[in-house]
Enzyme design. Structure first.
Site, short mmCIF file in Angstrom:
data_model
loop_
_atom_site.label_atom_id
_atom_site.label_comp_id
_atom_site.label_asym_id
_atom_site.label_seq_id
_atom_site.Cartn_x
_atom_site.Cartn_y
_atom_site.Cartn_z
N LYS A 186 -1.15 18.22 -11.92
CA LYS A 186 -0.80 19.63 -12.08
C LYS A 186 -0.21 20.21 -10.53
CE LYS A 186 -2.36 23.56 -10.67
NZ LYS A 186 -1.11 24.16 -10.24
N GLU A 224 -8.13 17.02 0.20
CA GLU A 224 -7.23 16.98 1.48
C GLU A 224 -7.10 18.58 1.62
OE1 GLU A 224 -6.39 14.44 3.05
OE2 GLU A 224 -7.15 12.92 1.62
N CYS A 269 -0.43 21.04 6.80
CA CYS A 269 -1.65 20.98 7.17
C CYS A 269 -2.18 20.34 8.53
CB CYS A 269 -2.48 20.16 5.93
SG CYS A 269 -1.81 18.50 5.71
N GLU A 303 -6.92 28.83 9.95
CA GLU A 303 -5.48 28.25 9.81
C GLU A 303 -4.45 29.47 9.40
OE1 GLU A 303 -4.83 26.35 5.67
OE2 GLU A 303 -4.07 24.39 7.02
P1 NAD Z 1 -3.76 26.37 -2.92
O1 NAD Z 1 -5.25 26.00 -2.46
O2 NAD Z 1 -3.46 27.75 -3.01
O3 NAD Z 1 -3.09 25.49 -4.12
C1 NAD Z 1 -3.39 24.51 -4.19
C2 NAD Z 1 -3.09 23.76 -5.59
O4 NAD Z 1 -4.32 24.22 -6.30
C3 NAD Z 1 -2.03 24.56 -6.41
O5 NAD Z 1 -1.52 23.65 -7.45
C4 NAD Z 1 -2.80 25.58 -7.23
O6 NAD Z 1 -2.14 25.87 -8.26
C5 NAD Z 1 -4.26 25.00 -7.44
N1 NAD Z 1 -5.17 25.84 -7.82
C6 NAD Z 1 -5.34 27.23 -7.26
N2 NAD Z 1 -6.52 27.81 -7.72
C7 NAD Z 1 -7.15 26.70 -8.32
C8 NAD Z 1 -8.27 26.84 -9.13
N3 NAD Z 1 -9.26 27.49 -8.99
N4 NAD Z 1 -8.76 25.31 -9.67
C9 NAD Z 1 -7.95 24.58 -9.60
N5 NAD Z 1 -6.60 24.63 -8.98
C10 NAD Z 1 -6.14 25.82 -8.54
O7 NAD Z 1 -2.94 25.58 -1.54
P2 NAD Z 1 -1.08 25.88 -1.33
O8 NAD Z 1 -1.05 27.27 -0.85
O9 NAD Z 1 -0.83 25.25 -2.40
O10 NAD Z 1 -1.04 24.82 -0.07
C11 NAD Z 1 -1.36 25.22 1.19
C12 NAD Z 1 -2.75 24.92 1.67
O11 NAD Z 1 -2.64 23.42 1.65
C13 NAD Z 1 -3.09 24.84 3.17
O12 NAD Z 1 -4.33 25.23 3.42
C14 NAD Z 1 -3.05 23.44 3.79
O13 NAD Z 1 -3.65 23.30 5.05
C15 NAD Z 1 -3.35 22.43 2.46
N6 NAD Z 1 -2.95 21.22 2.77
C16 NAD Z 1 -3.61 20.36 2.89
C17 NAD Z 1 -3.09 19.03 3.16
C18 NAD Z 1 -4.23 17.65 3.57
O14 NAD Z 1 -3.64 16.52 3.17
N7 NAD Z 1 -5.10 18.10 4.22
C19 NAD Z 1 -1.84 18.77 2.85
C20 NAD Z 1 -0.73 19.90 2.40
C21 NAD Z 1 -1.41 21.06 2.42
#
Ligand code: NAD
Length: 472
Positions: free
Chosen positions: A170, A244, A278, A377
Protein backbone atom coordinates in the site's frame (compact mmCIF):
# COMPACT_ATOMS: atom_id res chain seq x y z
CA UNK A 1 -5.32 15.21 -15.66
CA UNK A 2 -3.94 11.84 -14.67
CA UNK A 3 -6.25 9.34 -12.97
CA UNK A 4 -4.35 6.91 -10.75
CA UNK A 5 -7.34 4.60 -10.58
CA UNK A 6 -5.88 1.11 -10.81
CA UNK A 7 -4.89 -1.52 -8.31
CA UNK A 8 -2.61 -4.39 -9.31
CA UNK A 9 -4.12 -7.57 -7.87
CA UNK A 10 -3.40 -11.18 -8.81
CA UNK A 11 -1.23 -10.15 -11.77
CA UNK A 12 -3.82 -7.87 -13.35
CA UNK A 13 -4.79 -4.24 -13.18
CA UNK A 14 -8.27 -3.58 -11.89
CA UNK A 15 -10.30 -0.47 -11.39
CA UNK A 16 -10.41 1.21 -7.96
CA UNK A 17 -14.07 1.46 -7.11
CA UNK A 18 -14.23 3.16 -3.71
CA UNK A 19 -15.34 6.54 -5.02
CA UNK A 20 -12.98 8.50 -2.75
CA UNK A 21 -10.13 10.47 -4.35
CA UNK A 22 -7.13 12.58 -3.29
CA UNK A 23 -5.86 15.37 -5.57
CA UNK A 24 -2.16 15.41 -6.44
CA UNK A 25 -0.57 18.83 -6.98
CA UNK A 26 2.58 19.86 -8.79
CA UNK A 27 4.63 20.99 -5.79
CA UNK A 28 6.30 23.79 -7.79
CA UNK A 29 3.23 25.29 -9.50
CA UNK A 30 0.38 24.15 -7.20
CA UNK A 31 -1.50 23.01 -10.34
CA UNK A 32 -3.52 19.81 -9.99
CA UNK A 33 -1.79 16.91 -11.76
CA UNK A 34 -4.60 14.42 -11.21
CA UNK A 35 -6.39 12.27 -8.66
CA UNK A 36 -5.47 9.14 -6.75
CA UNK A 37 -8.49 6.87 -6.30
CA UNK A 38 -8.65 5.21 -2.90
CA UNK A 39 -9.56 1.56 -2.46
CA UNK A 40 -11.47 -0.20 0.28
CA UNK A 41 -11.33 -3.20 2.60
CA UNK A 42 -12.79 -5.46 -0.10
CA UNK A 43 -9.81 -4.65 -2.38
CA UNK A 44 -7.51 -5.58 0.50
CA UNK A 45 -9.37 -8.89 0.87
CA UNK A 46 -8.84 -9.73 -2.82
CA UNK A 47 -5.18 -8.77 -2.65
CA UNK A 48 -4.54 -10.86 0.48
CA UNK A 49 -6.32 -13.84 -1.08
CA UNK A 50 -4.13 -13.52 -4.18
CA UNK A 51 -0.94 -13.24 -2.11
CA UNK A 52 -1.92 -16.31 -0.06
CA UNK A 53 -2.60 -18.37 -3.18
CA UNK A 54 0.70 -17.35 -4.77
CA UNK A 55 2.79 -18.15 -1.68
CA UNK A 56 3.44 -21.92 -2.06
CA UNK A 57 4.67 -21.74 -5.67
CA UNK A 58 6.75 -18.63 -5.03
CA UNK A 59 8.50 -20.43 -2.18
CA UNK A 60 8.89 -23.64 -4.17
CA UNK A 61 10.70 -22.08 -7.17
CA UNK A 62 13.72 -21.33 -4.98
CA UNK A 63 15.86 -18.32 -4.28
CA UNK A 64 17.78 -18.27 -7.60
CA UNK A 65 14.57 -18.15 -9.64
CA UNK A 66 13.25 -15.42 -7.38
CA UNK A 67 16.50 -13.46 -7.82
CA UNK A 68 16.12 -13.69 -11.63
CA UNK A 69 12.69 -12.10 -11.29
CA UNK A 70 14.16 -9.27 -9.20
CA UNK A 71 16.76 -8.59 -11.92
CA UNK A 72 13.98 -8.50 -14.52
CA UNK A 73 11.99 -6.00 -12.45
CA UNK A 74 15.14 -3.86 -12.15
CA UNK A 75 15.65 -3.95 -15.95
CA UNK A 76 12.03 -2.98 -16.53
CA UNK A 77 12.24 -0.12 -14.03
CA UNK A 78 15.38 1.10 -15.76
CA UNK A 79 13.60 1.30 -19.09
CA UNK A 80 10.82 3.36 -17.47
CA UNK A 81 13.05 5.41 -15.17
CA UNK A 82 13.56 8.60 -17.19
CA UNK A 83 10.01 9.83 -16.93
CA UNK A 84 9.69 8.58 -13.34
CA UNK A 85 12.44 10.94 -12.12
CA UNK A 86 10.45 13.90 -13.48
CA UNK A 87 7.18 12.64 -12.02
CA UNK A 88 8.63 12.19 -8.53
CA UNK A 89 10.31 15.56 -8.79
CA UNK A 90 6.94 17.21 -9.51
CA UNK A 91 5.26 15.30 -6.69
CA UNK A 92 7.71 15.76 -3.81
CA UNK A 93 9.76 18.77 -5.01
CA UNK A 94 13.23 17.23 -5.29
CA UNK A 95 15.41 18.89 -7.97
CA UNK A 96 15.29 16.77 -11.14
CA UNK A 97 19.04 16.20 -11.32
CA UNK A 98 19.05 14.68 -7.84
CA UNK A 99 15.75 12.90 -8.43
CA UNK A 100 17.19 10.83 -11.29
CA UNK A 101 20.14 9.72 -9.17
CA UNK A 102 18.53 9.36 -5.74
CA UNK A 103 14.86 8.64 -6.42
CA UNK A 104 15.32 6.33 -9.42
CA UNK A 105 18.85 5.05 -10.09
CA UNK A 106 19.63 4.25 -6.44
CA UNK A 107 16.53 2.08 -5.82
CA UNK A 108 17.08 0.23 -9.11
CA UNK A 109 20.61 -0.57 -7.89
CA UNK A 110 19.05 -1.85 -4.65
CA UNK A 111 16.77 -4.26 -6.60
CA UNK A 112 19.92 -5.70 -8.20
CA UNK A 113 21.98 -5.73 -4.99
CA UNK A 114 19.14 -7.55 -3.22
CA UNK A 115 18.92 -10.12 -6.02
CA UNK A 116 22.69 -10.68 -5.72
CA UNK A 117 22.23 -11.80 -2.09
CA UNK A 118 20.88 -15.07 -3.52
CA UNK A 119 24.49 -15.97 -4.39
CA UNK A 120 26.05 -15.13 -1.04
CA UNK A 121 23.47 -15.51 1.70
CA UNK A 122 23.21 -18.83 3.45
CA UNK A 123 19.67 -19.83 4.39
CA UNK A 124 20.78 -22.95 6.31
CA UNK A 125 23.18 -23.27 9.24
CA UNK A 126 24.12 -25.85 11.89
CA UNK A 127 24.31 -25.44 15.69
CA UNK A 128 25.23 -28.61 17.67
CA UNK A 129 22.48 -31.14 16.85
CA UNK A 130 20.26 -28.58 15.11
CA UNK A 131 19.89 -27.63 11.46
CA UNK A 132 18.47 -24.12 11.23
CA UNK A 133 16.64 -23.12 8.09
CA UNK A 134 15.56 -19.53 7.47
CA UNK A 135 12.01 -19.72 6.11
CA UNK A 136 9.91 -16.91 4.61
CA UNK A 137 7.56 -15.20 7.06
CA UNK A 138 4.59 -15.52 4.65
CA UNK A 139 2.22 -12.84 3.41
CA UNK A 140 3.66 -9.36 4.01
CA UNK A 141 1.87 -6.02 4.15
CA UNK A 142 4.21 -3.23 3.03
CA UNK A 143 3.11 0.34 3.79
CA UNK A 144 5.25 3.19 2.50
CA UNK A 145 5.50 7.01 2.68
CA UNK A 146 5.83 9.63 -0.05
CA UNK A 147 9.24 11.25 0.42
CA UNK A 148 11.44 8.70 -1.44
CA UNK A 149 8.59 6.65 -2.89
CA UNK A 150 10.43 4.08 -5.04
CA UNK A 151 13.29 3.76 -2.56
CA UNK A 152 11.00 2.88 0.34
CA UNK A 153 8.93 0.48 -1.76
CA UNK A 154 12.14 -1.21 -2.89
CA UNK A 155 13.55 -1.48 0.65
CA UNK A 156 10.61 -3.71 1.55
CA UNK A 157 9.36 -5.39 -1.61
CA UNK A 158 12.72 -6.55 -3.04
CA UNK A 159 13.99 -8.39 0.09
CA UNK A 160 10.52 -9.74 0.94
CA UNK A 161 10.21 -11.26 -2.54
CA UNK A 162 13.74 -12.66 -2.48
CA UNK A 163 13.03 -14.25 0.91
CA UNK A 164 10.03 -16.07 -0.61
CA UNK A 165 7.26 -13.94 0.86
CA UNK A 166 4.37 -12.59 -1.19
CA UNK A 167 3.44 -8.95 -0.73
CA UNK A 168 0.57 -6.51 -0.66
CA UNK A 169 1.98 -3.02 -1.10
CA UNK A 170 0.00 0.00 0.00
CA UNK A 171 2.05 2.93 -1.27
CA UNK A 172 1.52 6.49 -0.08
CA UNK A 173 -1.60 8.03 -1.60
CA UNK A 174 0.37 11.30 -1.90
CA UNK A 175 3.07 10.15 -4.39
CA UNK A 176 1.48 7.72 -6.85
CA UNK A 177 3.97 7.75 -9.79
CA UNK A 178 6.43 5.19 -8.38
CA UNK A 179 3.88 2.47 -7.70
CA UNK A 180 2.19 3.09 -11.06
CA UNK A 181 5.58 2.56 -12.69
CA UNK A 182 6.15 -0.58 -10.62
CA UNK A 183 2.89 -2.08 -11.92
CA UNK A 184 4.21 -1.75 -15.48
CA UNK A 185 7.59 -3.16 -14.42
CA UNK A 186 5.92 -6.22 -12.86
CA UNK A 187 3.99 -6.80 -16.10
CA UNK A 188 7.09 -6.41 -18.24
CA UNK A 189 9.13 -8.69 -15.96
CA UNK A 190 6.43 -11.38 -16.00
CA UNK A 191 6.21 -11.60 -12.22
CA UNK A 192 3.89 -14.50 -11.36
CA UNK A 193 0.32 -13.50 -10.47
CA UNK A 194 -0.31 -12.62 -6.85
CA UNK A 195 3.36 -12.42 -5.83
CA UNK A 196 3.20 -8.61 -5.59
CA UNK A 197 -0.15 -6.87 -5.27
CA UNK A 198 -0.53 -3.09 -5.12
CA UNK A 199 -3.58 -1.56 -3.47
CA UNK A 200 -4.17 2.20 -3.62
CA UNK A 201 -5.47 3.76 -0.47
CA UNK A 202 -5.06 5.80 2.68
CA UNK A 203 -5.29 5.01 6.41
CA UNK A 204 -8.54 3.07 5.94
CA UNK A 205 -6.93 0.64 3.47
CA UNK A 206 -3.75 0.54 5.58
CA UNK A 207 -5.67 -0.50 8.69
CA UNK A 208 -7.66 -3.15 6.80
CA UNK A 209 -4.35 -4.59 5.67
CA UNK A 210 -2.61 -4.43 9.04
CA UNK A 211 -5.50 -6.13 10.83
CA UNK A 212 -6.14 -8.80 8.20
CA UNK A 213 -5.71 -12.20 9.88
CA UNK A 214 -3.96 -13.74 6.85
CA UNK A 215 -1.17 -11.14 6.88
CA UNK A 216 1.81 -12.50 8.80
CA UNK A 217 4.04 -9.43 8.80
CA UNK A 218 3.70 -5.65 8.59
CA UNK A 219 6.63 -3.71 7.22
CA UNK A 220 5.89 -0.02 7.72
CA UNK A 221 7.76 3.17 6.89
CA UNK A 222 6.25 6.47 7.91
CA UNK A 223 5.79 8.87 10.80
CA UNK A 224 6.24 7.81 14.41
CA UNK A 225 2.62 8.58 15.49
CA UNK A 226 1.18 6.43 12.66
CA UNK A 227 3.85 3.76 13.27
CA UNK A 228 2.78 3.47 16.91
CA UNK A 229 -0.81 2.94 15.85
CA UNK A 230 0.13 0.39 13.18
CA UNK A 231 2.37 -1.53 15.61
CA UNK A 232 -0.44 -1.65 18.19
CA UNK A 233 -2.91 -2.96 15.59
CA UNK A 234 -0.43 -5.58 14.36
CA UNK A 235 0.21 -6.74 17.92
CA UNK A 236 -3.39 -7.93 18.15
CA UNK A 237 -2.48 -10.98 16.05
CA UNK A 238 1.16 -11.05 17.18
CA UNK A 239 2.25 -10.20 13.63
CA UNK A 240 5.91 -9.69 12.98
CA UNK A 241 6.66 -5.97 12.49
CA UNK A 242 9.35 -3.81 10.98
CA UNK A 243 8.99 -0.09 11.65
CA UNK A 244 11.05 2.60 9.91
CA UNK A 245 9.94 5.85 11.53
CA UNK A 246 10.93 9.47 12.03
CA UNK A 247 14.17 11.04 13.19
CA UNK A 248 15.86 14.09 14.68
CA UNK A 249 19.41 13.24 13.77
CA UNK A 250 22.42 15.15 15.08
CA UNK A 251 25.92 16.00 13.87
CA UNK A 252 28.39 16.28 16.76
CA UNK A 253 31.28 18.56 15.83
CA UNK A 254 34.21 17.98 18.17
CA UNK A 255 36.82 20.67 18.90
CA UNK A 256 39.54 20.58 16.21
CA UNK A 257 37.24 19.19 13.48
CA UNK A 258 37.25 20.75 10.01
CA UNK A 259 34.37 23.21 10.55
CA UNK A 260 34.11 24.07 6.86
CA UNK A 261 33.56 20.45 5.84
CA UNK A 262 31.20 19.79 8.74
CA UNK A 263 29.04 22.78 7.83
CA UNK A 264 28.96 21.90 4.13
CA UNK A 265 27.94 18.28 4.77
CA UNK A 266 25.37 19.19 7.45
CA UNK A 267 23.70 21.77 5.22
CA UNK A 268 23.65 19.26 2.33
CA UNK A 269 22.06 16.59 4.54
CA UNK A 270 19.53 18.86 6.23
CA UNK A 271 18.28 20.51 3.06
CA UNK A 272 18.31 17.47 0.76
CA UNK A 273 14.80 17.00 -0.67
CA UNK A 274 13.86 20.25 1.15
CA UNK A 275 14.39 18.51 4.49
CA UNK A 276 11.85 15.80 3.64
CA UNK A 277 14.28 13.02 4.57
CA UNK A 278 13.89 10.77 7.61
CA UNK A 279 17.64 10.55 8.25
CA UNK A 280 18.38 14.25 7.60
CA UNK A 281 20.84 15.81 10.01
CA UNK A 282 18.60 18.46 11.56
CA UNK A 283 20.63 19.32 14.66
CA UNK A 284 24.24 20.48 14.67
CA UNK A 285 25.98 20.30 18.04
CA UNK A 286 29.02 22.59 18.21
CA UNK A 287 31.31 23.80 20.99
CA UNK A 288 30.50 27.24 22.34
CA UNK A 289 33.97 28.39 21.20
CA UNK A 290 33.29 27.28 17.59
CA UNK A 291 29.81 28.78 17.44
CA UNK A 292 30.70 32.26 16.02
CA UNK A 293 32.79 30.78 13.17
CA UNK A 294 30.21 28.07 12.55
CA UNK A 295 27.46 30.69 12.36
CA UNK A 296 29.38 32.60 9.72
CA UNK A 297 30.05 29.47 7.64
CA UNK A 298 26.41 28.35 7.86
CA UNK A 299 25.08 31.70 6.66
CA UNK A 300 27.54 31.62 3.77
CA UNK A 301 26.59 28.03 2.78
CA UNK A 302 22.85 28.77 2.78
CA UNK A 303 23.44 31.98 0.83
CA UNK A 304 24.78 29.86 -2.03
CA UNK A 305 21.75 27.54 -2.20
CA UNK A 306 19.60 28.19 -5.26
CA UNK A 307 15.92 27.70 -4.45
CA UNK A 308 13.36 27.38 -7.23
CA UNK A 309 11.83 25.21 -9.93
CA UNK A 310 12.99 21.61 -9.41
CA UNK A 311 13.24 21.18 -13.18
CA UNK A 312 16.01 23.81 -13.50
CA UNK A 313 19.58 22.60 -13.72
CA UNK A 314 20.87 25.07 -11.10
CA UNK A 315 18.19 24.42 -8.45
CA UNK A 316 19.51 22.92 -5.22
CA UNK A 317 16.37 23.24 -3.12
CA UNK A 318 12.82 22.81 -4.37
CA UNK A 319 9.40 23.13 -2.75
CA UNK A 320 7.77 20.86 -0.16
CA UNK A 321 5.22 18.20 -1.09
CA UNK A 322 2.05 20.15 -0.31
CA UNK A 323 0.38 23.16 1.23
CA UNK A 324 -0.19 21.09 4.38
CA UNK A 325 3.51 20.26 4.71
CA UNK A 326 4.38 23.94 4.22
CA UNK A 327 1.88 24.91 6.91
CA UNK A 328 3.34 22.39 9.37
CA UNK A 329 6.88 23.62 8.78
CA UNK A 330 5.84 27.28 9.01
CA UNK A 331 4.27 26.54 12.40
CA UNK A 332 7.67 25.32 13.65
CA UNK A 333 9.31 28.51 12.36
CA UNK A 334 6.75 30.74 14.07
CA UNK A 335 7.38 28.81 17.26
CA UNK A 336 11.17 29.23 16.94
CA UNK A 337 10.70 32.99 16.41
CA UNK A 338 8.57 33.22 19.55
CA UNK A 339 11.22 31.32 21.48
CA UNK A 340 13.69 34.04 20.39
CA UNK A 341 16.39 31.78 18.92
CA UNK A 342 19.26 33.28 16.97
CA UNK A 343 18.08 33.27 13.34
CA UNK A 344 21.07 32.59 11.10
CA UNK A 345 19.24 32.15 7.78
CA UNK A 346 15.74 31.98 6.32
CA UNK A 347 12.77 32.25 8.69
CA UNK A 348 8.99 32.36 8.27
CA UNK A 349 9.10 35.69 6.43
CA UNK A 350 12.09 35.00 4.12
CA UNK A 351 11.54 35.53 0.37
CA UNK A 352 10.42 32.46 -1.59
CA UNK A 353 9.06 31.99 -5.15
CA UNK A 354 5.47 33.22 -5.48
CA UNK A 355 4.11 29.86 -6.61
CA UNK A 356 4.80 26.44 -5.16
CA UNK A 357 5.00 25.09 -1.62
CA UNK A 358 8.32 26.72 -0.74
CA UNK A 359 9.88 27.32 2.65
CA UNK A 360 13.24 29.08 2.72
CA UNK A 361 16.17 27.04 4.05
CA UNK A 362 16.27 28.14 7.67
CA UNK A 363 18.82 27.89 10.47
CA UNK A 364 18.43 28.86 14.11
CA UNK A 365 21.39 29.07 16.48
CA UNK A 366 21.78 28.60 20.22
CA UNK A 367 18.57 26.59 20.31
CA UNK A 368 17.34 25.39 23.70
CA UNK A 369 17.75 21.56 23.92
CA UNK A 370 14.26 21.11 25.35
CA UNK A 371 12.47 23.22 22.71
CA UNK A 372 10.17 21.81 20.02
CA UNK A 373 12.73 22.73 17.39
CA UNK A 374 15.42 20.65 19.12
CA UNK A 375 13.27 17.61 19.87
CA UNK A 376 10.54 17.24 17.22
CA UNK A 377 10.84 16.11 13.61
CA UNK A 378 10.06 19.13 11.38
CA UNK A 379 10.30 17.37 7.98
CA UNK A 380 11.25 20.61 6.25
CA UNK A 381 14.39 22.65 5.54
CA UNK A 382 15.15 23.69 9.12
CA UNK A 383 18.43 23.21 11.00
CA UNK A 384 18.88 23.78 14.75
CA UNK A 385 22.33 24.58 16.20
CA UNK A 386 22.96 23.60 19.83
CA UNK A 387 26.05 24.58 21.82
CA UNK A 388 28.04 22.50 24.32
CA UNK A 389 30.83 23.10 26.81
CA UNK A 390 32.14 19.54 27.25
CA UNK A 391 32.19 16.47 24.99
CA UNK A 392 30.07 14.59 27.58
CA UNK A 393 27.47 17.32 27.22
CA UNK A 394 27.65 17.05 23.41
CA UNK A 395 26.92 13.30 23.59
CA UNK A 396 24.05 13.88 26.03
CA UNK A 397 22.57 16.51 23.67
CA UNK A 398 22.90 14.17 20.67
CA UNK A 399 21.11 11.42 22.61
CA UNK A 400 18.61 13.89 24.04
CA UNK A 401 15.59 13.13 21.87
CA UNK A 402 13.28 10.12 21.74
CA UNK A 403 14.50 9.34 18.23
CA UNK A 404 17.68 7.52 17.16
CA UNK A 405 17.83 7.10 13.40
CA UNK A 406 21.08 8.64 12.15
CA UNK A 407 23.98 10.78 13.35
CA UNK A 408 27.29 12.22 12.24
CA UNK A 409 30.51 12.90 14.13
CA UNK A 410 33.25 15.28 13.03
CA UNK A 411 36.74 15.27 14.60
CA UNK A 412 40.34 15.93 13.62
CA UNK A 413 41.01 12.17 13.81
CA UNK A 414 38.66 9.37 12.70
CA UNK A 415 39.56 7.42 15.86
CA UNK A 416 38.33 10.21 18.14
CA UNK A 417 35.15 10.47 16.09
CA UNK A 418 34.59 6.73 16.37
CA UNK A 419 34.86 6.86 20.19
CA UNK A 420 32.00 9.37 20.25
CA UNK A 421 30.08 7.46 17.53
CA UNK A 422 30.08 4.42 19.81
CA UNK A 423 28.30 6.45 22.50
CA UNK A 424 25.42 7.49 20.25
CA UNK A 425 22.07 5.78 20.27
CA UNK A 426 21.52 5.90 16.51
CA UNK A 427 21.23 3.20 13.86
CA UNK A 428 23.67 4.86 11.44
CA UNK A 429 26.60 7.12 12.34
CA UNK A 430 28.76 8.74 9.62
CA UNK A 431 32.25 9.80 10.60
CA UNK A 432 33.93 12.81 8.96
CA UNK A 433 31.62 12.86 5.94
CA UNK A 434 31.61 9.13 5.15
CA UNK A 435 29.28 8.19 2.30
CA UNK A 436 26.00 6.26 2.50
CA UNK A 437 26.42 2.49 2.32
CA UNK A 438 23.34 0.66 0.99
CA UNK A 439 24.64 -2.64 2.38
CA UNK A 440 24.76 -1.33 5.95
CA UNK A 441 21.72 -1.85 8.20
CA UNK A 442 19.39 1.17 8.12
CA UNK A 443 16.91 1.72 10.93
CA UNK A 444 16.50 3.29 14.30
CA UNK A 445 16.77 3.13 18.05
CA UNK A 446 13.88 4.28 20.25
CA UNK A 447 11.00 6.07 18.53
CA UNK A 448 12.78 5.79 15.17
CA UNK A 449 11.57 2.24 14.90
CA UNK A 450 12.07 -1.49 15.15
CA UNK A 451 14.09 -3.61 12.71
CA UNK A 452 16.43 -2.76 9.86
CA UNK A 453 16.40 -2.40 6.10
CA UNK A 454 19.41 -2.74 3.77
CA UNK A 455 21.60 -5.64 2.67
CA UNK A 456 21.48 -8.90 4.59
CA UNK A 457 19.86 -7.18 7.58
CA UNK A 458 16.89 -6.14 5.46
CA UNK A 459 16.53 -9.66 4.05
CA UNK A 460 16.56 -11.29 7.47
CA UNK A 461 13.55 -9.23 8.58
CA UNK A 462 11.46 -11.39 6.22
CA UNK A 463 12.82 -14.76 7.42
CA UNK A 464 11.93 -16.88 10.45
CA UNK A 465 14.42 -19.42 11.79
CA UNK A 466 13.19 -23.00 12.06
CA UNK A 467 15.46 -25.36 14.04
CA UNK A 468 15.26 -29.09 13.42
CA UNK A 469 17.04 -31.26 16.03
CA UNK A 470 18.70 -34.56 15.16
CA UNK A 471 19.09 -37.34 17.73
CA UNK A 472 22.53 -38.11 19.16
P1 NAD B 1 2.63 8.78 7.41
O1 NAD B 1 2.92 8.08 8.68
O2 NAD B 1 1.63 9.85 7.39
O3 NAD B 1 2.16 7.71 6.29
C1 NAD B 1 2.93 6.60 5.94
C2 NAD B 1 2.05 5.56 5.29
O4 NAD B 1 1.13 5.05 6.25
C3 NAD B 1 1.20 6.05 4.13
O5 NAD B 1 1.13 5.05 3.14
C4 NAD B 1 -0.17 6.26 4.77
O6 NAD B 1 -1.25 6.16 3.87
C5 NAD B 1 -0.20 5.10 5.75
N1 NAD B 1 -1.10 5.27 6.90
C6 NAD B 1 -1.52 6.42 7.47
N2 NAD B 1 -2.31 6.14 8.53
C7 NAD B 1 -2.38 4.80 8.63
C8 NAD B 1 -3.05 3.90 9.51
N3 NAD B 1 -3.81 4.35 10.52
N4 NAD B 1 -2.91 2.57 9.32
C9 NAD B 1 -2.13 2.10 8.31
N5 NAD B 1 -1.49 2.90 7.42
C10 NAD B 1 -1.61 4.24 7.59
O7 NAD B 1 4.06 9.29 6.87
P2 NAD B 1 4.37 10.17 5.60
O8 NAD B 1 3.92 11.57 5.85
O9 NAD B 1 3.91 9.48 4.37
O10 NAD B 1 5.97 10.12 5.58
C11 NAD B 1 6.79 10.96 6.33
C12 NAD B 1 7.26 10.26 7.59
O11 NAD B 1 7.92 9.04 7.26
C13 NAD B 1 8.30 11.06 8.36
O12 NAD B 1 8.02 10.99 9.73
C14 NAD B 1 9.61 10.35 8.03
O13 NAD B 1 10.63 10.52 9.01
C15 NAD B 1 9.16 8.93 7.94
N6 NAD B 1 10.11 8.15 7.15
C16 NAD B 1 10.93 7.25 7.77
C17 NAD B 1 11.88 6.54 7.05
C18 NAD B 1 12.81 5.55 7.69
O14 NAD B 1 13.40 4.75 6.96
N7 NAD B 1 12.97 5.54 8.99
C19 NAD B 1 11.98 6.75 5.67
C20 NAD B 1 11.13 7.69 5.08
C21 NAD B 1 10.19 8.38 5.81
Amino acid sequence: MIQWDEHFIDGARCQVGGGRTVPIHDSATEAILGDVHLGSASDVQRAVDAARRALPDWQRIGVQARASMLYRVADALESLGQSLAGDISREVGMPLKLSQRIQVDAPIAVWRATAALADTHSFVSEAANSRITMVPVGVVAAITPWNYPLHQITGKVAPALLAGCTVILKPSELAPAASACLMTACEQAGLPSGVLNIVQGDAEVGEALVTHPDVQMVSFTGSTPVGRKVAALAAGDMKRISMELGGKSAAVVLPGADLGKAVKATVASCFLNSGQTCSAITRMIVSRADYPKCRELLAEAVGKMVMGDPAHESTRIGPLLSALQRERVQAHLTDAEQAGFDRIAGGPDAAVPGQGYFVAPTIYGDVSPTSRLATEEVFGPVLAILCYDTVEEAVALANGTRYGLAAAVWAAEDGDAEKVANLLRAGQVDINGARFNPRAPFGGFGMSGVGREGGVYGLEEFLEPRAVQFPG
